[in-house]
Design an enzyme around this catalytic site. Sequence first.
Site, short mmCIF file in Angstrom:
data_model
loop_
_atom_site.label_atom_id
_atom_site.label_comp_id
_atom_site.label_asym_id
_atom_site.label_seq_id
_atom_site.Cartn_x
_atom_site.Cartn_y
_atom_site.Cartn_z
CG ASN A 37 -0.37 -0.14 2.50
OD1 ASN A 37 0.71 -0.73 2.64
ND2 ASN A 37 -1.02 0.38 3.52
CD GLU A 63 5.55 -0.81 12.95
OE1 GLU A 63 4.36 -0.69 13.28
OE2 GLU A 63 6.48 -0.33 13.60
CD GLU A 73 8.96 0.40 10.70
OE1 GLU A 73 7.90 0.61 10.11
OE2 GLU A 73 9.92 -0.23 10.22
P1 NAP Z 1 0.94 -9.17 3.32
O1 NAP Z 1 0.14 -10.02 2.43
O2 NAP Z 1 1.14 -9.61 4.72
O3 NAP Z 1 2.36 -8.97 2.60
C1 NAP Z 1 3.36 -8.16 3.16
C2 NAP Z 1 4.70 -8.57 2.60
O4 NAP Z 1 5.02 -9.88 3.07
C3 NAP Z 1 4.73 -8.65 1.08
O5 NAP Z 1 5.99 -8.25 0.61
C4 NAP Z 1 4.53 -10.12 0.83
O6 NAP Z 1 5.00 -10.56 -0.43
C5 NAP Z 1 5.36 -10.69 1.96
N1 NAP Z 1 5.11 -12.10 2.27
C6 NAP Z 1 4.07 -12.89 1.89
N2 NAP Z 1 4.24 -14.14 2.40
C7 NAP Z 1 5.39 -14.14 3.10
C8 NAP Z 1 6.10 -15.12 3.84
N3 NAP Z 1 5.67 -16.38 3.96
N4 NAP Z 1 7.25 -14.75 4.45
C9 NAP Z 1 7.71 -13.47 4.35
N5 NAP Z 1 7.09 -12.51 3.64
C10 NAP Z 1 5.94 -12.83 3.03
O7 NAP Z 1 0.33 -7.69 3.40
P2 NAP Z 1 -0.23 -6.79 2.23
O8 NAP Z 1 -1.52 -7.35 1.77
O9 NAP Z 1 0.84 -6.52 1.23
O10 NAP Z 1 -0.45 -5.41 2.99
C11 NAP Z 1 -1.61 -5.11 3.70
C12 NAP Z 1 -1.42 -5.33 5.18
O11 NAP Z 1 -0.30 -4.62 5.66
C13 NAP Z 1 -2.60 -4.83 5.97
O12 NAP Z 1 -2.91 -5.75 6.98
C14 NAP Z 1 -2.09 -3.53 6.57
O13 NAP Z 1 -2.74 -3.13 7.75
C15 NAP Z 1 -0.68 -3.87 6.82
N6 NAP Z 1 0.13 -2.67 6.94
C16 NAP Z 1 0.61 -2.32 8.16
C17 NAP Z 1 1.33 -1.15 8.32
C18 NAP Z 1 1.86 -0.72 9.66
O14 NAP Z 1 2.65 0.21 9.72
N7 NAP Z 1 1.45 -1.34 10.73
C19 NAP Z 1 1.58 -0.34 7.21
C20 NAP Z 1 1.09 -0.73 5.98
C21 NAP Z 1 0.37 -1.90 5.85
P3 NAP Z 1 3.96 -10.67 -1.65
O15 NAP Z 1 3.35 -9.33 -1.81
O16 NAP Z 1 4.84 -11.06 -2.79
O17 NAP Z 1 2.96 -11.72 -1.27
#
Ligand code: NAP
Length: 498
Positions: free
Chosen positions: A171, A269, A478
């Site tokens: 995002n 995070e 962070e």
């Molecule tokens: P996600 O599906 O958890 O993916 C995050 C990252 O992890 C991506 O680079 C993903 O790669 C990678 N990943 C997937 N499977 C993995 C594994 N087994 N081991 C290590 N890494 C792996 O999250 P998203 O859908 O991209 O993002 C949305 C989420 O992020 C929401 O829940 C949002 O709240 C959260 N978020 C939190 C913050 C914060 O500061 N707290 C900020 C922004 C977003 P791929 O994309 O290649 O699958």
Amino acid sequence: MTMTESEKVLIPSVTLPDAVNRGQLFINGEWRPSSDGGTTDIINPATGAVAATVAAGTVSDINAAVAAAKTAFDDGRWSRLSGRERSRVLNRAALLIRERAEDLALTESTDVGKPITFARVVDVATAADQYEYVAALAQQLDGSVRETPLPAHAFTKREPLGVVAAITPFNFPLILSSTKIAAALAAGNSVVHKPAGDTPLSALLMAEILTEAGVPAGVFNVVTGSGGILGDQLVAHPDVSKVAFTGSTDVGRHVAALAGQNLRPVTAELGGNAANILFADADLDQAIGTVIGAFVFNSGQFCMGGPRLLVERPIYETVLGILKEAVAGVPVGDPSNPETVMGPLASRKQLDKVADFVEGAKAAGGQVVVGGERLELNGGFFYKPTVIAGLANDAAAVREEVFGPVLTVQPFDSEEEAIELANSTEYGLASGVQTSSIARAHRVSSRLDAGIVWVNSWALLDPAVPFGGVKNSGWGREYGPEALESYSRTKSVVIATD
Ligand code: NAP
């Protein structure tokens, strides 16, 4: 409505910088194809068309990147520079980010569907600010002398950790990768960065920028590709000293467990589902702007967004009436138009997920005040900003992280009930209080289970102000000096004086 070919060309095609369209990885200071030559197309969510082609990294590419980062760390080409020398390079990086602002903004807007105006003034500007902020901290990362009865001179120093795995979500690719990379580099670490599979483009441009700024070969590496394939290999790699992860709570839990096997520290995070509490004594004009911004910004794909609005009963119906009109007027559409406030969702998967949540909310008795449907435009992944009232607190759209432009609205009758509703979630990333009473602002903010609370505002973020979650929103902080501490460790040195 189906698109005709003429409608599809309404959004002009863009020419992205070379770095993001080479189909290559950045390892050990060199651009190279993935070990098996695989590539992935990256989709422009505003049109559904291919925007660029990147390398689909492999496990062997992860191993090569970690090896390069480890060699660079061990020989001290970056890790043993003085803080001041590292600071100079990071300041140059900030300068180059500003010089290449248009390239970065265009890349981020095309990759994620962000309105170009926000890509410029939020994403790119924040990334530059982050490098600048940690550049100053890099010069202050020192220890202290400890008074002790030992016959010794005892002091502490801060040392870098080694190779940092930086894994980021789809995002806010540029901001969230900069958060990790800038702090990790400032402390003297090497980095292997795995950006989100759907939105990896700005990471590739940053490889070019950091190299030009003077980050030595091997110190910063980017491996694009699928997290499911690359993530486990990177997180569990024995030569990785820290995992900096931002993403969903489910994947974060998995990553933390895996890193725990090697006893490696993790910054996690994770997801959010923040409540915004609107009291009847608030300045309503100002508060409504805040409420709308908090759920339409970045098409609601904002971990710190405010998707749950709690409204004090005396103004509940008035607020629904204002929202109905104001939300219908939010300019949604072509992200390259400077007037656009909300673009598409970042992927078809995300669009379908949001649509499913809204259908589920309707089935659960929710009343759609405004929106509640897809917006057919140019073949892109658009959804209308949506407000839903009348849902029970245990409805999925209230309880779970929708991660789209959807606001649920619930009434409350007392301060106590508002706090209880706000805290009745597994998440604890952010929260908000809209009130004109200073006493109430203090009282309520101190009882909200969240890493950050905004009063009469939303999403005021700055590299100097720490953020991070409580409960299932994660571990660690962070931003701020706290961030740099988590990318370094304390060593005590005790020198005998007798
Ligand atoms: P996600 O599906 O958890 O993916 C995050 C990252 O992890 C991506 O680079 C993903 O790669 C990678 N990943 C997937 N499977 C993995 C594994 N087994 N081991 C290590 N890494 C792996 O999250 P998203 O859908 O991209 O993002 C949305 C989420 O992020 C929401 O829940 C949002 O709240 C959260 N978020 C939190 C913050 C914060 O500061 N707290 C900020 C922004 C977003 P791929 O994309 O290649 O699958």
